[in-house]
Motif scaffolding. Structure first.
Motif, mmCIF file in Angstrom:
data_model
loop_
_atom_site.group_PDB
_atom_site.id
_atom_site.type_symbol
_atom_site.label_atom_id
_atom_site.label_comp_id
_atom_site.label_asym_id
_atom_site.label_seq_id
_atom_site.Cartn_x
_atom_site.Cartn_y
_atom_site.Cartn_z
ATOM 1 N N SER A 80 0.830 -1.207 0.000
ATOM 2 C CA SER A 80 0.000 0.000 0.000
ATOM 3 C C SER A 80 0.863 1.256 0.000
ATOM 4 O O SER A 80 0.610 2.210 -0.754
ATOM 5 C CB SER A 80 -0.932 0.005 1.226
ATOM 6 N N TYR A 81 1.898 1.266 0.839
ATOM 7 C CA TYR A 81 2.779 2.430 0.917
ATOM 8 C C TYR A 81 3.574 2.604 -0.383
ATOM 9 O O TYR A 81 3.704 3.715 -0.912
ATOM 10 C CB TYR A 81 3.725 2.289 2.098
ATOM 11 N N ALA A 82 4.073 1.476 -0.920
ATOM 12 C CA ALA A 82 4.822 1.555 -2.177
ATOM 13 C C ALA A 82 3.932 2.032 -3.322
ATOM 14 O O ALA A 82 4.377 2.808 -4.181
ATOM 15 C CB ALA A 82 5.432 0.194 -2.513
ATOM 16 N N ALA A 83 2.664 1.591 -3.344
ATOM 17 C CA ALA A 83 1.751 2.017 -4.402
ATOM 18 C C ALA A 83 1.496 3.520 -4.335
ATOM 19 O O ALA A 83 1.456 4.209 -5.368
ATOM 20 C CB ALA A 83 0.426 1.250 -4.293
ATOM 21 N N ILE A 84 1.335 4.044 -3.113
ATOM 22 C CA ILE A 84 1.145 5.486 -2.959
ATOM 23 C C ILE A 84 2.374 6.237 -3.456
ATOM 24 O O ILE A 84 2.262 7.257 -4.156
ATOM 25 C CB ILE A 84 0.843 5.830 -1.485
ATOM 26 N N LYS A 85 3.573 5.741 -3.113
ATOM 27 C CA LYS A 85 4.808 6.396 -3.545
ATOM 28 C C LYS A 85 4.984 6.336 -5.062
ATOM 29 O O LYS A 85 5.465 7.280 -5.692
ATOM 30 C CB LYS A 85 6.020 5.758 -2.844
ATOM 31 N N GLU A 91 9.880 6.621 -7.027
ATOM 32 C CA GLU A 91 10.256 5.219 -7.212
ATOM 33 C C GLU A 91 11.300 4.739 -6.199
ATOM 34 O O GLU A 91 11.278 3.585 -5.766
ATOM 35 C CB GLU A 91 10.763 4.985 -8.633
ATOM 36 N N GLU A 92 12.231 5.605 -5.818
ATOM 37 C CA GLU A 92 13.263 5.212 -4.862
ATOM 38 C C GLU A 92 12.660 4.879 -3.500
ATOM 39 O O GLU A 92 13.115 3.948 -2.821
ATOM 40 C CB GLU A 92 14.299 6.328 -4.717
ATOM 41 N N GLU A 93 11.649 5.637 -3.104
ATOM 42 C CA GLU A 93 10.978 5.363 -1.835
ATOM 43 C C GLU A 93 10.281 4.004 -1.874
ATOM 44 O O GLU A 93 10.264 3.272 -0.887
ATOM 45 C CB GLU A 93 9.958 6.458 -1.529
ATOM 46 N N ALA A 94 9.715 3.660 -3.024
ATOM 47 C CA ALA A 94 9.059 2.357 -3.174
ATOM 48 C C ALA A 94 10.073 1.222 -3.063
ATOM 49 O O ALA A 94 9.819 0.199 -2.415
ATOM 50 C CB ALA A 94 8.325 2.296 -4.512
ATOM 51 N N THR A 95 11.238 1.396 -3.685
ATOM 52 C CA THR A 95 12.287 0.374 -3.625
ATOM 53 C C THR A 95 12.800 0.208 -2.199
ATOM 54 O O THR A 95 13.038 -0.916 -1.732
ATOM 55 C CB THR A 95 13.449 0.745 -4.563
ATOM 56 N N ARG A 239 7.438 2.611 10.029
ATOM 57 C CA ARG A 239 6.253 3.169 10.675
ATOM 58 C C ARG A 239 5.091 3.281 9.693
ATOM 59 O O ARG A 239 3.941 2.951 10.018
ATOM 60 C CB ARG A 239 6.591 4.547 11.253
ATOM 61 N N LYS A 240 5.381 3.733 8.462
ATOM 62 C CA LYS A 240 4.337 3.846 7.439
ATOM 63 C C LYS A 240 3.788 2.469 7.060
ATOM 64 O O LYS A 240 2.579 2.288 6.881
ATOM 65 C CB LYS A 240 4.902 4.544 6.202
ATOM 66 N N VAL A 241 4.695 1.502 6.920
ATOM 67 C CA VAL A 241 4.281 0.139 6.571
ATOM 68 C C VAL A 241 3.368 -0.427 7.655
ATOM 69 O O VAL A 241 2.304 -0.993 7.372
ATOM 70 C CB VAL A 241 5.514 -0.764 6.365
ATOM 71 N N PHE A 242 3.772 -0.263 8.912
ATOM 72 C CA PHE A 242 2.971 -0.778 10.015
ATOM 73 C C PHE A 242 1.601 -0.108 10.073
ATOM 74 O O PHE A 242 0.577 -0.766 10.279
ATOM 75 C CB PHE A 242 3.693 -0.567 11.350
ATOM 76 N N GLN A 306 -6.357 -2.828 -4.268
ATOM 77 C CA GLN A 306 -5.530 -1.913 -3.478
ATOM 78 C C GLN A 306 -4.503 -1.106 -4.284
ATOM 79 O O GLN A 306 -4.384 0.106 -4.074
ATOM 80 C CB GLN A 306 -4.832 -2.671 -2.346
ATOM 81 N N PRO A 307 -3.731 -1.727 -5.188
ATOM 82 C CA PRO A 307 -2.780 -0.907 -5.957
ATOM 83 C C PRO A 307 -3.482 0.172 -6.786
ATOM 84 O O PRO A 307 -2.963 1.286 -6.922
ATOM 85 C CB PRO A 307 -2.071 -1.926 -6.857
ATOM 86 N N ILE A 308 -4.654 -0.143 -7.318
ATOM 87 C CA ILE A 308 -5.407 0.824 -8.121
ATOM 88 C C ILE A 308 -5.893 1.961 -7.226
ATOM 89 O O ILE A 308 -5.762 3.144 -7.566
ATOM 90 C CB ILE A 308 -6.594 0.143 -8.823
#
Length: 461
Positions: A80-85, A91-95, A239-242, A306-308
């Motif tokens: 969810s966090y990676a999709a928002i990023k 992209e670096e934040e997602a990685t 923290r964001k992931v949790f 969710q990704p959408i």
């Protein structure tokens, strides 16, 4: 502008039905495969060992849901966090999120294995083991715990693969494991005569294969790839992931607590009735697996959406968010209604899949299926509502709805109703909790849909 958008990510411009089919079908299959691991074990154990073997898998099942809860916390939260990023073009934040999720999955797996094996017998007693099924439970649970690190990594990375635009890979990895499990189970149980140990060994072997496929993808082929410089814990990312994954985790933790309360209540009130504790435990275990199939399809639809939802939330496109939720909730509701019809009309045929038992077992199992599952028709839109709030960055609402059905409603019903209705009180607890939580979720979603429509009208003005 549209042409430039198309070169970046299809989540922002592809037709919603096409995207949902692309993401939801692999997600549904992946969730079903995850359920099949335990269901296949129960089918072959029922055929080869009998109801005591099935009772052992029911006792051990909270361990499976604990593993699933941690994997979902990190995997769903990370995706969810990676999709928002990705929607924000970061992209670096997602990685970095991918690498942090992987580290956390490995650590969590090692801790679960160590703690579980160290305190195995007390844990199984808490989960409802009886003197008759304890040895079976001990054997099955200890092997499942040994495979916890592989299982966790597989669950988490399959979520990340969907976010990375590879939902089919997540599906294929899980499917490969399920097929292998289905092949190995009868060989280990009927040919090698390894009993419940064989079923558990087949399961963890299959999970290892799925995990290897997913790790290889993120090493060599993923858009997000493992990078050495991000293999260090970043507290803000964690923290964001949790926060985004906690609602999915709560669903599973609530399921675990519910299973513990349910197992102990079945043993206690079953022993006070003519049914018997082990028979009640085994029968409800089968019904729970059937329920898992229905809810797994609905969860898969929610995960596929969710990704959408997350991308278009980051891209500030409320009309696409509204359409995604509406279609996903409609599909999931149809599935849960079909599930109810099958359980009510064909209970004997469904039960026969899990082995032929005596008349007392069959009668109680049929009663379980027709009463306890009566409110399952509400599961579809409840699950997709939780997925919606999680994907759109509203973790508090997602967490409240995640706790509602099982933690806030079902567990108290299981504890209170049998005092007046005996063993049947456990069965009636199911539809009461399902329908009540469905009404509350509807209130939440009506308000949310009005807010989305208001945002759309402002953009169109």
């Amino acid at each position: 502008m549209q042409k430039n958008e198309k070169t970046m990510n299809p989540l922002g411009y592809y037709p919603i039905p096409r995207l949902l089919v692309t993401f939801a079908i692999p997600s549904v299959i992946s969730m079903l495969v995850n359920a099949v691991y335990n269901i296949v074990d129960q089918i072959f154990i029922g055929q080869g060992i009998g109801y005591l073997g099935n009772a052992a898998t029911t006792v051990s099942f909270p361990i499976v849901t604990i593993i699933l809860s941690i994997g979902t916390l990190l995997g769903a939260g990370g995706s969810s966090y990676a999709a928002i990023k990705l929607g924000e073009k970061k992209e670096e934040e997602a990685t970095k999120t991918l690498c942090n999720v992987f580290i956390l999955l490995v650590i969590a797996g090692i801790l679960i294995t160590s703690f579980g094996l160290l305190f195995l017998d007390p844990i199984l007693n808490i989960f409802g083991a009886t003197p008759k099924n304890m040895e079976y439970s001990r054997i099955y649970a200890s092997i499942i715990l040994l495979g916890a690190p592989f299982n966790l990594v597989g669950i988490g990375l399959s979520n990340m693969a969907r976010c990375d635009g590879a939902p089919k890979l997540a599906m294929y990895s899980m499917l490969a494991g399920a097929i292998l499990n289905t092949i190995l189970d009868p060989i280990y149980i009927f040919v090698f005569h390894w009993g419940v140990a064989g079923a558990a060994i087949a399961t963890i072997t299959s999970q290892l294969i799925s995990t290897i496929i997913l790790v290889s993808y993120f090493l060599k082929h993923g858009n997000m790839r493992f990078q050495k410089r991000w293999f260090k814990i970043d507290l803000n990312t964690c923290r964001k992931v949790f926060s985004l994954g906690v609602s999915s985790c709560i669903i599973q933790i609530s399921a675990t607590l519910m299973q513990i309360v349910m197992n102990n209540s079945l043993v206690h009130y079953g022993a006070l009735s003519s049914v018997g504790g082990d028979v009640a435990l085994s029968a409800m275990g089968i019904v729970s697996k059937v329920s898992m199939i229905i809810t797994s399809i609905c969860i898969g639809i929610g995960i596929g959406a969710q990704p959408i939802l997350g991308f278009n939330r980051g891209a500030k496109k409320p009309e696409r968010i509204l359409k995604t939720y509406t279609i996903a909730a409609s599909f999931a509701s149809v599935v849960s209604c079909i599930g109810l019809a099958l359980c009510f009309l064909f209970p004997e045929q469904i039960l026969m899949v899990f082995g032929t038992q005596d008349a007392k077992f069959n009668e109680f199992a049929k009663q379980c299926m027709q009463i306890y599952m009566l409110g399952i028709f509400t599961a579809g839109f409840q699950i997709t509502a939780t997925s919606y709030f999680q994907a759109t960055g509203q973790p508090l609402k997602a967490s409240i709805l995640s706790m509602l059905r099982q933690l806030i409603l079902l567990i108290p019903c299981i504890l209170i109703l049998p005092k007046f209705l005996g063993l049947n009180g456990i069965l009636y607890a199911g539809p009461i909790a399902d329908i009540t939580s469905g009404i509350v979720v509807s209130i939440f979603m009506v308000k949310e849909l009005k807010k989305l429509k208001h945002q759309i009208s402002l953009q169109e003005a």
